[in-house]
Write an enzyme that holds these catalytic residues in place. Structure first.
Site, PDB file in Angstrom:
ATOM      1  N   LYS A  64      -0.667   6.396  -8.548  1.00 21.94           N
ATOM      2  CA  LYS A  64       0.564   5.586  -8.507  1.00 21.94           C
ATOM      3  C   LYS A  64       0.483   4.425  -9.500  1.00 21.94           C
ATOM      4  CE  LYS A  64       0.290   4.412  -4.115  1.00 21.94           C
ATOM      5  NZ  LYS A  64      -0.990   5.049  -3.734  1.00 21.94           N
ATOM      6  N   ARG A 110     -13.737  -2.275  -7.462  1.00 17.54           N
ATOM      7  CA  ARG A 110     -13.104  -2.685  -6.203  1.00 17.54           C
ATOM      8  C   ARG A 110     -14.025  -2.377  -5.031  1.00 17.54           C
ATOM      9  NH1 ARG A 110      -7.011  -0.490  -6.100  1.00 17.54           N
ATOM     10  NH2 ARG A 110      -7.505  -0.624  -3.879  1.00 17.54           N
ATOM     11  N   ARG A 133      -9.356   4.192   4.138  1.00 17.09           N
ATOM     12  CA  ARG A 133      -8.035   4.020   3.509  1.00 17.09           C
ATOM     13  C   ARG A 133      -7.241   5.321   3.593  1.00 17.09           C
ATOM     14  NH1 ARG A 133      -9.650   2.229  -2.195  1.00 17.09           N
ATOM     15  NH2 ARG A 133      -7.422   2.046  -2.588  1.00 17.09           N
ATOM     16  N   ARG A 168       4.129   1.012   3.269  1.00 17.61           N
ATOM     17  CA  ARG A 168       3.019   1.826   3.756  1.00 17.61           C
ATOM     18  C   ARG A 168       3.159   2.156   5.240  1.00 17.61           C
ATOM     19  NH1 ARG A 168      -0.901   0.180  -0.395  1.00 17.61           N
ATOM     20  NH2 ARG A 168      -2.936   1.111  -0.125  1.00 17.61           N
ATOM     21  N   ARG A 203     -12.345  11.604  -7.046  1.00 19.43           N
ATOM     22  CA  ARG A 203     -11.587  10.820  -8.028  1.00 19.43           C
ATOM     23  C   ARG A 203     -11.941   9.343  -7.936  1.00 19.43           C
ATOM     24  NH1 ARG A 203      -5.064  11.447  -8.888  1.00 19.43           N
ATOM     25  NH2 ARG A 203      -5.149  13.465  -9.858  1.00 19.43           N
TER      26      ARG A 203
HETATM   27  P1  AMP Z   1      -3.993  -0.633  -2.864  1.00 14.50           P
HETATM   28  O1  AMP Z   1      -4.448  -1.337  -4.092  1.00 14.50           O
HETATM   29  O2  AMP Z   1      -2.527  -0.322  -2.880  1.00 14.50           O
HETATM   30  O3  AMP Z   1      -4.825   0.578  -2.535  1.00 14.50           O
HETATM   31  O4  AMP Z   1      -4.198  -1.659  -1.638  1.00 14.50           O
HETATM   32  C1  AMP Z   1      -5.465  -2.191  -1.329  1.00 14.50           C
HETATM   33  C2  AMP Z   1      -5.468  -2.692   0.109  1.00 14.50           C
HETATM   34  O5  AMP Z   1      -4.494  -3.729   0.258  1.00 14.50           O
HETATM   35  C3  AMP Z   1      -5.086  -1.663   1.165  1.00 14.50           C
HETATM   36  O6  AMP Z   1      -6.201  -0.863   1.543  1.00 14.50           O
HETATM   37  C4  AMP Z   1      -4.609  -2.561   2.292  1.00 14.50           C
HETATM   38  O7  AMP Z   1      -5.679  -3.207   2.950  1.00 14.50           O
HETATM   39  C5  AMP Z   1      -3.860  -3.641   1.527  1.00 14.50           C
HETATM   40  N1  AMP Z   1      -2.441  -3.271   1.308  1.00 14.50           N
HETATM   41  C6  AMP Z   1      -1.832  -3.059   0.099  1.00 14.50           C
HETATM   42  N2  AMP Z   1      -0.533  -2.769   0.269  1.00 14.50           N
HETATM   43  C7  AMP Z   1      -0.305  -2.779   1.612  1.00 14.50           C
HETATM   44  C8  AMP Z   1       0.833  -2.528   2.425  1.00 14.50           C
HETATM   45  N3  AMP Z   1       2.028  -2.201   1.880  1.00 14.50           N
HETATM   46  N4  AMP Z   1       0.689  -2.616   3.767  1.00 14.50           N
HETATM   47  C9  AMP Z   1      -0.481  -2.957   4.324  1.00 14.50           C
HETATM   48  N5  AMP Z   1      -1.610  -3.183   3.632  1.00 14.50           N
HETATM   49  C10 AMP Z   1      -1.530  -3.108   2.275  1.00 14.50           C
END
Ligand code: AMP
Length: 195
Positions: free
Chosen positions: A13, A139, A150, A88, A123
């Protein structure tokens, strides 16, 4: 153009959102990036979110909806935006509907990157290795065990967001296991003529 990219972590994404920001001249609104910035800056939201993010679980709907509401109100989002990693949960999707309706705005599309979950862990191991080799920070939540948490959160809470947009006639899908160029072409074919 107001667009949502859906799909599990590691589906690509972020890569597509970055490309689309250039193509359409609209910002990528990644709640993950915004939360990481808040953690880095040590803001009250960052302090609250850090442990949850490190564990791979989801931050509260209230926090992320608040972040998105503020961000959408900024001038650079006036002509559109690409949501990456939000919504989400169905609750977040409903709150986004209400937020956009209150501003008289519509979404153009929700595009799901469909991937083989079994291949995602590989990946993410690559993503971490590439970041490390490039001297970039890795990260914390790209650790394979945290990544599995996740993915679990995705299938438990986020998979239900897809039908929400299907019911509105906004959902499209693209094979996220194809090459980046093919995924890009698939998305462009969907968006051609919109926005
Ligand atoms: P991402 O970079 O999108 O994978 O997000 C990293 C982490 O941020 C996720 O594993 C969640 O802990 C938190 N996070 C990001 N976006 C959301 C969301 N829309 N709702 C809840 N937690 C989020």
């Amino acid at each position: 153009m107001r667009l949502i990219l859906l799909g599990p972590p590691g589906a690509g994404k972020g890569t597509q959102a970055t490309r689309l920001t250039e193509k359409y001249g609209i910002p990528q609104l990644s709640t993950g990036d915004m939360l990481r910035a808040a953690v880095k800056a040590g803001t009250p939201i960052g302090l609250k979110a850090k442990a949850v993010m490190d564990s791979g679980a989801l931050v509260s709907d209230e926090i992320v909806v608040g972040i998105i509401a503020d961000r959408i109100a900024e001038p650079d989002a006036k002509n559109g935006f690409i949501l990456d990693g939000f919504p989400r949960t169905v609750k977040q999707a409903e709150e986004l509907d209400a937020l956009l309706a209150s501003k008289g705005l519509d979404l153009d599309a929700a595009i799901e990157l469909k991937v083989d979950a079994a291949k995602l862990v590989g990946r993410i191991v690559n993503r971490a290795a590439e970041a490390k080799a490039a001297g970039q920070p890795v990260r914390k939540d790209d650790d394979p065990d945290v990544f599995k948490t996740r993915l679990d959160a995705y299938f438990r809470d986020t998979a239900a967001v897809t039908p929400h947009y299907a019911a509105k006639g906004l959902l499209h899908d693209v094979d996220g296991m194809a090459s980046i160029a093919e995924v890009s072409a698939g998305i462009d074919a969907i968006l051609d003529g919109k926005g």
